[in-house]
Scaffold this motif. Structure first.
Motif, mmCIF file in Angstrom:
data_model
loop_
_atom_site.group_PDB
_atom_site.id
_atom_site.type_symbol
_atom_site.label_atom_id
_atom_site.label_comp_id
_atom_site.label_asym_id
_atom_site.label_seq_id
_atom_site.Cartn_x
_atom_site.Cartn_y
_atom_site.Cartn_z
ATOM 1 N N SER A 275 0.828 -1.208 0.000
ATOM 2 C CA SER A 275 0.000 0.000 0.000
ATOM 3 C C SER A 275 0.861 1.257 0.000
ATOM 4 O O SER A 275 0.545 2.238 -0.678
ATOM 5 C CB SER A 275 -0.933 0.002 1.218
ATOM 6 N N PHE A 276 1.954 1.239 0.767
ATOM 7 C CA PHE A 276 2.848 2.397 0.784
ATOM 8 C C PHE A 276 3.515 2.573 -0.579
ATOM 9 O O PHE A 276 3.644 3.689 -1.085
ATOM 10 C CB PHE A 276 3.885 2.228 1.882
ATOM 11 N N TYR A 277 3.934 1.460 -1.179
ATOM 12 C CA TYR A 277 4.500 1.508 -2.522
ATOM 13 C C TYR A 277 3.525 2.162 -3.496
ATOM 14 O O TYR A 277 3.902 3.030 -4.294
ATOM 15 C CB TYR A 277 4.858 0.097 -2.987
ATOM 16 N N ALA A 285 1.012 13.744 -1.189
ATOM 17 C CA ALA A 285 1.565 13.861 0.162
ATOM 18 C C ALA A 285 0.505 13.574 1.213
ATOM 19 O O ALA A 285 0.799 12.984 2.259
ATOM 20 C CB ALA A 285 2.165 15.248 0.363
ATOM 21 N N HIS A 286 -0.715 14.005 0.967
ATOM 22 C CA HIS A 286 -1.805 13.774 1.926
ATOM 23 C C HIS A 286 -1.995 12.278 2.176
ATOM 24 O O HIS A 286 -2.123 11.837 3.330
ATOM 25 C CB HIS A 286 -3.100 14.390 1.393
ATOM 26 N N ALA A 287 -1.997 11.478 1.097
ATOM 27 C CA ALA A 287 -2.175 10.032 1.256
ATOM 28 C C ALA A 287 -0.993 9.411 1.983
ATOM 29 O O ALA A 287 -1.159 8.481 2.789
ATOM 30 C CB ALA A 287 -2.355 9.388 -0.112
ATOM 31 N N ILE A 288 0.199 9.912 1.728
ATOM 32 C CA ILE A 288 1.383 9.377 2.390
ATOM 33 C C ILE A 288 1.353 9.686 3.885
ATOM 34 O O ILE A 288 1.631 8.824 4.719
ATOM 35 C CB ILE A 288 2.655 9.938 1.727
ATOM 36 N N ARG A 289 0.986 10.931 4.236
ATOM 37 C CA ARG A 289 0.876 11.261 5.662
ATOM 38 C C ARG A 289 -0.172 10.385 6.337
ATOM 39 O O ARG A 289 0.022 9.938 7.475
ATOM 40 C CB ARG A 289 0.521 12.740 5.835
ATOM 41 N N GLY A 290 -1.272 10.141 5.662
ATOM 42 C CA GLY A 290 -2.297 9.278 6.231
ATOM 43 C C GLY A 290 -1.784 7.868 6.479
ATOM 44 O O GLY A 290 -2.063 7.262 7.521
ATOM 45 N N HIS A 291 -1.011 7.347 5.523
ATOM 46 C CA HIS A 291 -0.471 6.000 5.686
ATOM 47 C C HIS A 291 0.489 5.934 6.862
ATOM 48 O O HIS A 291 0.497 4.944 7.620
ATOM 49 C CB HIS A 291 0.249 5.585 4.396
ATOM 50 N N LEU A 292 1.287 6.980 7.038
ATOM 51 C CA LEU A 292 2.264 6.996 8.118
ATOM 52 C C LEU A 292 1.656 7.312 9.478
ATOM 53 O O LEU A 292 2.369 7.341 10.486
ATOM 54 C CB LEU A 292 3.377 7.995 7.798
ATOM 55 N N SER A 293 0.362 7.540 9.518
ATOM 56 C CA SER A 293 -0.306 7.784 10.797
ATOM 57 C C SER A 293 -0.698 6.487 11.509
ATOM 58 O O SER A 293 -1.195 6.520 12.629
ATOM 59 C CB SER A 293 -1.559 8.649 10.585
ATOM 60 N N GLU A 397 1.200 26.269 1.613
ATOM 61 C CA GLU A 397 1.624 25.159 0.759
ATOM 62 C C GLU A 397 1.997 23.911 1.553
ATOM 63 O O GLU A 397 2.569 22.967 1.015
ATOM 64 C CB GLU A 397 2.817 25.601 -0.095
ATOM 65 N N ALA A 398 1.620 23.895 2.823
ATOM 66 C CA ALA A 398 2.018 22.795 3.711
ATOM 67 C C ALA A 398 1.434 21.454 3.286
ATOM 68 O O ALA A 398 2.002 20.403 3.589
ATOM 69 C CB ALA A 398 1.597 23.108 5.144
ATOM 70 N N GLU A 399 0.304 21.471 2.579
ATOM 71 C CA GLU A 399 -0.340 20.222 2.174
ATOM 72 C C GLU A 399 0.570 19.382 1.292
ATOM 73 O O GLU A 399 0.419 18.150 1.220
ATOM 74 C CB GLU A 399 -1.650 20.531 1.442
ATOM 75 N N SER A 400 1.550 19.999 0.641
ATOM 76 C CA SER A 400 2.444 19.273 -0.257
ATOM 77 C C SER A 400 3.602 18.600 0.464
ATOM 78 O O SER A 400 4.377 17.872 -0.172
ATOM 79 C CB SER A 400 3.018 20.233 -1.308
ATOM 80 N N PHE A 401 3.722 18.821 1.772
ATOM 81 C CA PHE A 401 4.913 18.374 2.481
ATOM 82 C C PHE A 401 4.648 17.164 3.372
ATOM 83 O O PHE A 401 3.562 17.007 3.945
ATOM 84 C CB PHE A 401 5.474 19.520 3.336
ATOM 85 N N VAL A 402 5.678 16.326 3.482
ATOM 86 C CA VAL A 402 5.727 15.229 4.449
ATOM 87 C C VAL A 402 6.971 15.470 5.301
ATOM 88 O O VAL A 402 8.068 15.659 4.764
ATOM 89 C CB VAL A 402 5.825 13.856 3.760
ATOM 90 N N ALA A 403 6.803 15.504 6.621
ATOM 91 C CA ALA A 403 7.934 15.779 7.504
ATOM 92 C C ALA A 403 7.834 14.916 8.754
ATOM 93 O O ALA A 403 6.738 14.650 9.259
ATOM 94 C CB ALA A 403 7.973 17.262 7.883
ATOM 95 N N TYR A 404 8.993 14.482 9.230
ATOM 96 C CA TYR A 404 9.040 13.664 10.442
ATOM 97 C C TYR A 404 10.436 13.763 11.040
ATOM 98 O O TYR A 404 11.366 14.292 10.422
ATOM 99 C CB TYR A 404 8.680 12.203 10.143
ATOM 100 N N VAL A 419 15.879 15.197 11.148
ATOM 101 C CA VAL A 419 14.612 15.717 10.637
ATOM 102 C C VAL A 419 14.579 15.510 9.124
ATOM 103 O O VAL A 419 15.506 15.918 8.414
ATOM 104 C CB VAL A 419 14.447 17.217 10.969
ATOM 105 N N ALA A 420 13.520 14.864 8.644
ATOM 106 C CA ALA A 420 13.322 14.637 7.218
ATOM 107 C C ALA A 420 12.172 15.503 6.728
ATOM 108 O O ALA A 420 11.114 15.572 7.380
ATOM 109 C CB ALA A 420 13.018 13.167 6.949
ATOM 110 N N VAL A 421 12.358 16.155 5.588
ATOM 111 C CA VAL A 421 11.332 17.010 4.988
ATOM 112 C C VAL A 421 11.315 16.735 3.490
ATOM 113 O O VAL A 421 12.367 16.746 2.841
ATOM 114 C CB VAL A 421 11.609 18.508 5.214
ATOM 115 N N VAL A 422 10.127 16.489 2.923
ATOM 116 C CA VAL A 422 9.984 16.243 1.489
ATOM 117 C C VAL A 422 8.834 17.075 0.953
ATOM 118 O O VAL A 422 7.732 17.068 1.526
ATOM 119 C CB VAL A 422 9.713 14.749 1.197
ATOM 120 N N ASN A 423 9.085 17.797 -0.118
ATOM 121 C CA ASN A 423 8.018 18.459 -0.871
ATOM 122 C C ASN A 423 7.520 17.473 -1.913
ATOM 123 O O ASN A 423 8.035 17.411 -3.031
ATOM 124 C CB ASN A 423 8.551 19.727 -1.532
ATOM 125 N N PHE A 424 6.519 16.684 -1.548
ATOM 126 C CA PHE A 424 6.059 15.613 -2.431
ATOM 127 C C PHE A 424 4.968 16.150 -3.356
ATOM 128 O O PHE A 424 3.793 15.796 -3.256
ATOM 129 C CB PHE A 424 5.560 14.430 -1.605
#
Length: 486
Positions: A275-277, A285-293, A397-404, A419-424
């Motif tokens: 699913s992550f793949y 990015a929104h879907a990726i953040r949801g998966h990582l929750s 523009e934060a909706e485009s980012f994934v950070a952790y 700290v990892a930050v991606v503009n996905f």
């Protein structure tokens, strides 16, 4: 000697298609290379890249029926043409998942060659993962004569081909009846034999052996009358039995259909995260953040990948910028980080499973440099043994980012975060990320980007401030991997 990675870490694994690897090494050396004679330089290279495990796919002995059937399967021709233009019948050696015997193929040097290679890997701190294929065997597997009751048959008594419920049968295989005690005993005995040769197994299509899945798949074929039925779940019994003989042995499940958690609860250390793949390949990015929750206990037991032998080459289907961002995310979130033979070099042609070799491709130096930098960054203790937490980008523009972030406590009690930050997203964007990192208040903080080598100095109080935080501007699919140093 570096110890083999604990299952409580976030290990890095390299999948190798054994027959293709040995063919490439042989052509490079000008002599035939088997498992015992893999050059030291190759093993040193893999250890130096920071891998914890090598997964050698397809080392087991194949019979004569599998290759024969493979040569007759017209549906494979297009795949073979892509992988090896000009291939001949001699190149068709059969699927590695139609196993005739759990003994190392004589063409690879047999069991002694694997034992020698394993010792050389252990001396470099590398663990060894091998295949176990529980759903089916080759059509000329020795159990067909020795354990005929283990197989599902049609009304005329012919052994059925292996299958999953959603695809045509695999014609080169024989379907085992996992409902029977005789089959379970044979599978566990075979698995114990495999476990004596390695540090872990990747269990092919593991969800097919779940009781509810198997009974639904084969509801039209009742078990043989008079044969005792197995009780409980195969995987619970198999994992417990193997670990009594081999404590700490690693179990990885190839898994789909949202059954990953179920397999984890039965004892698998890691389950494939398809699913992550899919989200990294196609979603936002929104879907990726949801998966990582999802819960961290589930996350750390997930296998994160952007390539394996079943999926297309990432370099062949994704634009370079999105591909790098996706690989970066897969490699820096919790779980087992999984890389595929040829991925580092940016190969675009996937090896065909039934062929002995694949066409040669030039190395993409940009892909190799990116992967080398990423693997070097993954040696950071925070990314290997630390604690993980999502961060909350802010701004228009934060909706485009994934950070952790990752935190690890050093030997003197100090916290050394990453700290990892991606503009996905396919466009340039910016955001602010408050960093609630212990020990940075009232101090200057140095942020060293392990991907670019650039460094920035920031005020710790500003980073802590919810209204300010870390200001980030990145190009489309750009990324930072900051080591935070006081």
């Amino acid at each position: 000697m570096r110890a083999v990675a604990s299952t409580h870490q976030h290990p890095t694994t390299y999948q190798i298609f054994t027959r293709v690897w040995l063919d490439e090494l042989s052509r490079g050396a000008g002599v035939r290379v088997d498992l015992a004679s893999v050059p030291d330089a190759e093993l040193d290279r893999l250890a130096g890249l920071g891998f914890d495990f090598l997964y050698l796919m397809g080392i087991w002995t194949l019979g004569s029926e599998g290759p024969r059937i493979s040569r007759e399967m017209e549906g494979l021709r297009e795949e073979h043409d892509r992988a090896l233009p000009g291939w001949t019948a001699a190149d068709v050696v059969g699927s590695p998942f139609a196993v005739a015997r759990y003994a190392v193929s004589p063409s690879f040097g047999g069991d002694p060659a694997l034992a020698a290679l394993r010792e050389r890997l252990r001396a470099r701190g590398l663990g060894l993962i091998l295949d176990f294929v529980p759903n089916h065997v080759a059509r000329d597997h020795h159990w067909i004569e020795e354990q005929p009751a283990c197989f599902l048959r049609d009304a005329r008594g012919a052994v059925l081909a292996g299958k999953d419920p959603y695809f045509p049968p695999w014609r080169d295989t024989a379907q085992l009846d996992a409902r029977l005690q005789v089959t379970r005993a044979a599978l566990i005995e075979a698995l114990l034999g495999v476990a004596g040769r390695c540090d872990g197994v990747r269990c092919d299509m593991a969800m097919l052996l779940l009781r509810e899945v198997f009974e639904k798949t084969w509801a039209s074929r009742p078990p043989v009358a008079g044969e005792p039925l197995a009780q409980g779940e195969l995987w619970a019994e198999a994992i417990d039995t193997v670990r009594r003989a081999h404590p700490g042995f690693l179990f990885i499940a190839e898994a789909y259909w949202d059954l990953e958690w179920r397999l984890q609860m039965l004892g698998f250390d890691y389950t494939y995260d398809k699913s992550f793949y899919d989200r990294l390949s196609h979603a936002s990015a929104h879907a990726i953040r949801g998966h990582l929750s999802a819960g961290l206990d589930y996350q750390r037991r997930s296998v994160r990948f952007m390539e394996n032998h079943d999926e297309p080459r990432a370099a062949g289907v994704l634009p370079p910028d999105r591909r790098k961002a996706a690989i970066f995310l897969a490699a820096t979130v919790p779980g087992m980080r999984f890389f595929h033979h040829g991925q580092l070099e940016g190969r675009k042609i996937r090896a065909a499973l039934h062929l002995a070799r694949v066409t040669t491709e030039a190395v993409d130096p940009r892909s190799l440099a990116f992967h080398t930098a990423l693997l070097e960054a993954l040696k950071n203790p925070a990314l290997r043994t630390g604690s993980f937490a999502m961060l909350s980008p802010q701004g228009n523009e934060a909706e485009s980012f994934v950070a952790y972030r990752w935190d690890v406590v050093g030997p003197q009690g100090e916290v050394a975060p990453v700290v990892a930050v991606v503009n996905f997203a396919p466009a340039r964007g910016g955001c602010r990320i408050p960093l609630d990192l212990a020990g940075i208040g009232g101090r200057e903080v140095r942020l060293v980007d392990r991907m670019s080598g650039e460094a920035y100095t920031r005020d710790g109080d500003a980073l802590l401030d919810g209204a300010r935080g870390l200001g980030v501007v990145l190009p489309a699919y750009g990324m930072h991997l900051f080591e935070v140093r006081r």
